[in-house]
Every structure is written in structure tokens, then in C-alpha cells.
Design an enzyme around this catalytic site. Structure first.
Site, PDB file in Angstrom:
ATOM      1  N   HIS A 257      -1.831  -4.126   5.245  1.00  0.00           N
ATOM      2  CA  HIS A 257      -1.524  -3.599   6.586  1.00  0.00           C
ATOM      3  C   HIS A 257      -2.795  -3.266   7.346  1.00  0.00           C
ATOM      4  O   HIS A 257      -3.852  -3.020   6.739  1.00  0.00           O
ATOM      5  CB  HIS A 257      -0.611  -2.366   6.486  1.00  0.00           C
ATOM      6  CG  HIS A 257      -1.276  -1.155   5.921  1.00  0.00           C
ATOM      7  ND1 HIS A 257      -1.785  -0.147   6.703  1.00  0.00           N
ATOM      8  CD2 HIS A 257      -1.551  -0.794   4.644  1.00  0.00           C
ATOM      9  CE1 HIS A 257      -2.310   0.790   5.926  1.00  0.00           C
ATOM     10  NE2 HIS A 257      -2.188   0.423   4.664  1.00  0.00           N
TER      11      HIS A 257
ATOM     12  N   ARG B  88       3.180   4.856   6.322  1.00  0.00           N
ATOM     13  CA  ARG B  88       3.682   4.190   7.536  1.00  0.00           C
ATOM     14  C   ARG B  88       4.169   2.770   7.279  1.00  0.00           C
ATOM     15  O   ARG B  88       4.548   2.079   8.230  1.00  0.00           O
ATOM     16  CB  ARG B  88       2.563   4.144   8.586  1.00  0.00           C
ATOM     17  CG  ARG B  88       2.011   5.509   8.954  1.00  0.00           C
ATOM     18  CD  ARG B  88       0.709   5.381   9.722  1.00  0.00           C
ATOM     19  NE  ARG B  88      -0.329   4.786   8.869  1.00  0.00           N
ATOM     20  CZ  ARG B  88      -1.545   4.424   9.309  1.00  0.00           C
ATOM     21  NH1 ARG B  88      -1.858   4.590  10.573  1.00  0.00           N
ATOM     22  NH2 ARG B  88      -2.414   3.905   8.467  1.00  0.00           N
TER      23      ARG B  88
ATOM     24  N   CYS C 245       0.846  -1.192   0.000  1.00  0.00           N
ATOM     25  CA  CYS C 245       0.000   0.000   0.000  1.00  0.00           C
ATOM     26  C   CYS C 245       0.888   1.253   0.000  1.00  0.00           C
ATOM     27  O   CYS C 245       2.017   1.237   0.476  1.00  0.00           O
ATOM     28  CB  CYS C 245      -0.902  -0.009   1.234  1.00  0.00           C
ATOM     29  SG  CYS C 245      -2.050   1.397   1.308  1.00  0.00           S
TER      30      CYS C 245
ATOM     31  N   CYS D 240      -5.806   0.252   7.280  1.00  0.00           N
ATOM     32  CA  CYS D 240      -5.639   0.718   5.897  1.00  0.00           C
ATOM     33  C   CYS D 240      -6.772   1.690   5.527  1.00  0.00           C
ATOM     34  O   CYS D 240      -7.948   1.322   5.485  1.00  0.00           O
ATOM     35  CB  CYS D 240      -5.617  -0.465   4.933  1.00  0.00           C
ATOM     36  SG  CYS D 240      -5.339   0.051   3.215  1.00  0.00           S
TER      37      CYS D 240
ATOM     38  N   ASP E  96       0.442   3.800   1.751  1.00  0.00           N
ATOM     39  CA  ASP E  96       0.434   4.396   3.099  1.00  0.00           C
ATOM     40  C   ASP E  96       1.859   4.719   3.575  1.00  0.00           C
ATOM     41  O   ASP E  96       2.758   3.877   3.483  1.00  0.00           O
ATOM     42  CB  ASP E  96      -0.247   3.407   4.056  1.00  0.00           C
ATOM     43  CG  ASP E  96      -0.563   4.015   5.410  1.00  0.00           C
ATOM     44  OD1 ASP E  96       0.392   4.493   6.077  1.00  0.00           O
ATOM     45  OD2 ASP E  96      -1.730   4.013   5.811  1.00  0.00           O
TER      46      ASP E  96
HETATM   47 ZN   LIG Z   1      -3.314   1.141   3.126  1.00  0.00          ZN
END
Ligand SMILES: [Zn+2]
Length: 186
Positions: A97, A45, A41, A100, A43
Site C-alpha cells: 500500500h 487503513r 501490511c 507504508c 496498517d
Molecule cells: Zn504498511
């Protein structure tokens, strides 16, 4: 964060590497032979290299919102083809993750016009809403991940060029930092 801080971090990065291996970048320039193709992803993090502490050159990575494997996505399909045919990666890791935002938005039916098309792609990988069987966001993230493994197994490029390449599913836990393997090779 100011631009000069990025520059300073980059200079620190170069200096630390050259302290242990003065020829590091000369060797890096010669090319890449990554062991892994990673789908993750976007993202901020969940950076695959950061959480596994693997060095440059170890992972060829494709990222998008919700770590989607989509045969109609030209960018993904090109990455998959390049990883299998040219880089000859040894393993494919699909990494979802917890927490999400893409899965959450798809589940909640967010309707922003710029997002709705992509969220619909994620949504079809989630179970249908069932009031009697409420699922947590993290269970949905795992469900999404498992369906991406199925999507990859049926992707024409994987079927043609990747049949002997293991697909591993992993769920990164944002709340603890743990990488949980949810599938192992067949
Ligand atoms: Zn995500």
C-alpha cells in the site's frame, strides 16, 4: 472508543446478517474454503476484507509490517503451508500500500531496538539509496511489493506446494481507495 461500542457494533453485525440469512453462522461453523491467501501490511487503513467487501470465509490472511514474505518467518511459513496444503486456495494476493510506515522507517534507517531487526528485513527489499535517482515513498512501496512476489516464488513451501497457484500483486492506494493490480499471472 468504548468497549460497549464494539459490543453494539458486533450485535448489529449479527442482526444484519441474520436478517438476510438466518442460517449464516450455522453454515460458517462447518468450515472454511477461502479462494484467496492474502499477504498484507498490518496498517490499520488497509484491511483486505474491508477494501474488497468480501465476506467472512473468502480470504485467509497473513499480515505483518510491510507485507513481508520471509522464508525464515515461522508464522508466515505456517500460514503459507496451511493455505496451500490444507485450504487449497486458488490464488495468492500480495498486497502492498501507499504511505507504508514500515517501508518509510526501513528506508530512513529508523533505529529503535525493538523494530530494527524487522526493518532490516524490509530494507533489503528496497533499492540502494541513490542521490541522483530519488524515489518517492510510493515508488518504494511498489518496489517492496514486487520483491515480495520474487521472495514468494523462491519460498521452499511455494516451490513445493504452490507451483500452479497464481500470485497477484496489488497496491492499495490509501489516498484514493483504489486497488491497483501491479502484476497479473505469468
Ligand atoms: Zn504498511
Amino acid at each position: 472508543m468504548e468497549l460497549f461500542e464494539l459490543t453494539k457494533n458486533n450485535e448489529d453485525f449479527i442482526r444484519k446478517i441474520k436478517e438476510t440469512d438466518p442460517d449464516y453462522f450455522e453454515k460458517l461453523k462447518k468450515g472454511q474454503t477461502p479462494e484467496f491467501f492474502v499477504i498484507a501490511c498490518s496498517d490499520s487503513r488497509v484491511s483486505p476484507s474491508v477494501i474488497t467487501q468480501l465476506p467472512l470465509g473468502a480470504m485467509f490472511i497473513h499480515r505483518n509490517i510491510g507485507n513481508q514474505v520471509d522464508a525464515n518467518d515461522e508464522s508466515f511459513t505456517a500460514s503459507l503451508y496451511y493455505a496451500l496444503v490444507h485450504l487449497k486456495v486458488k490464488k495468492i494476493v500480495i498486497k502492498g500500500h501507499t504511505d507504508c510506515g514500515g517501508v518509510k522507517a526501513a528506508w530512513n534507517g529508523l533505529e529503535e531496538i525493538e523494530l530494527v531487526g524487522w526493518l532490516e528485513k524490509i530494507r533489503v527489499n528496497l533499492p540502494v539509496h541513490d542521490q541522483n535517482c530519488p524515489l518517492t515513498l510510493d515508488e518504494l512501496a511498489k518496489e517492496n511489493l514486487l520483491n515480495q512476489i520474487i521472495n514468494l516464488k523462491s519460498h521452499p513451501v511455494y516451490k513445493k506446494y504452490g507451483q500452479n497457484i497464481d500470485i497477484l500483486g496489488a497496491l492499495f492506494h490509501v489516498e484514493s481507495g483504489e486497488l491497483e493490480w501491479v502484476t497479473t499471472p505469468d
